[in-house]
Design an enzyme around this catalytic site. Structure first.
Site, short mmCIF file in Angstrom:
data_model
loop_
_atom_site.label_atom_id
_atom_site.label_comp_id
_atom_site.label_asym_id
_atom_site.label_seq_id
_atom_site.Cartn_x
_atom_site.Cartn_y
_atom_site.Cartn_z
N LYS A 13 0.83 -1.22 0.00
CA LYS A 13 0.00 0.00 0.00
C LYS A 13 0.86 1.27 0.00
O LYS A 13 0.60 2.18 -0.76
CB LYS A 13 -0.92 0.04 1.24
CG LYS A 13 -1.93 -1.09 1.30
CD LYS A 13 -2.92 -0.90 2.44
CE LYS A 13 -2.30 -0.94 3.82
NZ LYS A 13 -1.75 -2.26 4.21
N ARG A 88 -9.29 1.27 8.84
CA ARG A 88 -8.95 -0.12 9.17
C ARG A 88 -10.04 -0.80 9.99
O ARG A 88 -9.90 -1.97 10.32
CB ARG A 88 -7.66 -0.13 9.98
CG ARG A 88 -6.39 -0.42 9.15
CD ARG A 88 -5.20 -0.30 10.09
NE ARG A 88 -4.05 -1.04 9.70
CZ ARG A 88 -2.96 -0.50 9.14
NH1 ARG A 88 -2.93 0.77 8.83
NH2 ARG A 88 -1.90 -1.25 8.90
N ARG A 128 11.30 -6.89 4.39
CA ARG A 128 11.24 -5.45 4.67
C ARG A 128 11.87 -5.15 6.04
O ARG A 128 12.52 -4.12 6.22
CB ARG A 128 9.78 -4.97 4.63
CG ARG A 128 9.63 -3.47 4.72
CD ARG A 128 8.21 -3.04 4.42
NE ARG A 128 7.34 -3.17 5.59
CZ ARG A 128 6.02 -2.90 5.56
NH1 ARG A 128 5.43 -2.54 4.44
NH2 ARG A 128 5.30 -3.02 6.64
N ARG A 134 11.67 -0.61 11.05
CA ARG A 134 10.40 -0.65 11.78
C ARG A 134 10.41 -1.82 12.76
O ARG A 134 10.56 -2.97 12.35
CB ARG A 134 9.23 -0.82 10.79
CG ARG A 134 8.86 0.45 10.10
CD ARG A 134 7.74 0.24 9.10
NE ARG A 134 6.55 -0.38 9.67
CZ ARG A 134 5.37 -0.40 9.05
NH1 ARG A 134 5.24 0.16 7.88
NH2 ARG A 134 4.33 -0.99 9.62
N ARG A 146 -0.18 -8.70 13.60
CA ARG A 146 -0.74 -7.69 12.69
C ARG A 146 -1.67 -8.35 11.68
O ARG A 146 -2.71 -7.78 11.32
CB ARG A 146 0.38 -6.94 11.98
CG ARG A 146 1.07 -5.93 12.91
CD ARG A 146 2.44 -5.55 12.42
NE ARG A 146 2.39 -4.82 11.18
CZ ARG A 146 3.42 -4.72 10.32
NH1 ARG A 146 4.56 -5.34 10.60
NH2 ARG A 146 3.30 -4.03 9.24
P1 AMP Z 1 1.10 0.73 8.55
O1 AMP Z 1 2.27 1.61 8.30
O2 AMP Z 1 -0.13 1.14 7.80
O3 AMP Z 1 1.43 -0.73 8.39
O4 AMP Z 1 0.71 0.91 10.09
C1 AMP Z 1 1.61 0.55 11.13
C2 AMP Z 1 0.84 0.39 12.43
O5 AMP Z 1 0.23 1.63 12.79
C3 AMP Z 1 -0.32 -0.60 12.39
O6 AMP Z 1 0.11 -1.94 12.61
C4 AMP Z 1 -1.19 -0.09 13.52
O7 AMP Z 1 -0.66 -0.45 14.78
C5 AMP Z 1 -1.05 1.43 13.38
N1 AMP Z 1 -2.06 1.98 12.46
C6 AMP Z 1 -1.87 2.52 11.22
N2 AMP Z 1 -3.03 2.92 10.68
C7 AMP Z 1 -3.99 2.61 11.59
C8 AMP Z 1 -5.41 2.74 11.60
N3 AMP Z 1 -6.08 3.25 10.55
N4 AMP Z 1 -6.08 2.31 12.70
C9 AMP Z 1 -5.43 1.81 13.76
N5 AMP Z 1 -4.10 1.62 13.81
C10 AMP Z 1 -3.38 2.02 12.74
#
Ligand code: AMP
Length: 189
Positions: A13, A88, A128, A134, A146
């Site tokens: 994404k 989400r 990654r 991260r 996750r």
């Molecule tokens: P991402 O970079 O989108 O993979 O997000 C990394 C982490 O941030 C996720 O595993 C969640 O812990 C948190 N996170 C990101 N976006 C959301 C969201 N829309 N709702 C809740 N937690 C989020």
């Protein structure tokens, strides 16, 4: 034009949302990136967010929704937004619809769902994790959590958009450029 880029962790994404935003001159809003910026700044929101992110759990809706809205309000004149990693949960999706209607008189036009199987996802996330820095990519137990969170709370959202006739499935396997071409064709329609 407002697009939700949807898919499990590791679906691509972030990479694709960045390319789409550049190509179409849209704003790219990634809640994961915004959380990481706040974590780096070591502020209160960052501390709260990392207590969930470090376990592979979703950050609570209330915090996430108000943060996203605050960010979106900075771009009143944009011709389009790519939402990456948001919504989400169903609650987030409903809040987003209300926000767009009230602030912009607009709506989500399309939800593009990147389809990648679980085995490929885990392979990509482990890879990654070697370079992303991260912490949530580095530990296999957190990666698994996750994906559990995704299946429990986020995957049901697909039906929310299918019911509105807005969900378009995109094959998420192939080269970055191939996947981009499939997505861009759908955005351009
Ligand atoms: P991402 O970079 O989108 O993979 O997000 C990394 C982490 O941030 C996720 O595993 C969640 O812990 C948190 N996170 C990101 N976006 C959301 C969201 N829309 N709702 C809740 N937690 C989020």
């Amino acid at each position: 034009m407002n697009i939700v880029l949807f898919g499990p962790p590791g679906a691509g994404k972030g990479t694709q949302a960045t390319k789409l935003a550049e190509n179409f001159d849209f704003v790219h809003l990634s809640t994961g990136d915004i959380f990481r910026r706040n974590i780096k700044a070591k502020n209160e929101l960052g501390k709260l967010a990392s207590s969930f992110i470090d376990k592979g759990e979703l950050v609570p809706d209330k915090v996430t929704i108000s943060m996203l809205e605050e960010e979106a309000e900075k771009h009143p004149d944009t011709k389009g937004i790519i939402f990456d990693g948001f919504p989400r949960t169903i609650e987030q999706a409903e809040a987003l619809d209300l926000f767009l209607a009230n602030h912009y008189g607009s709506k989500i036009d399309k939800m593009l769902s990147l389809e990648v199987d679980d085995e490929e996802l885990i392979k990509r996330l482990v890879e990654r994790g070697k370079t992303s820095g991260r912490s949530d990519d580095a530990d296999p137990a957190i990666i698994r959590n996750r994906i559990v969170e995704y299946n429990k709370k986020t995957a049901p959202l697909k039906q929310f958009y299918i019911n509105q006739g807005k969900c378009f499935e995109i094959e998420g396997v192939g080269s970055v450029d191939e996947i981009f071409a499939r997505l861009a064709a759908e955005v351009a329609v």
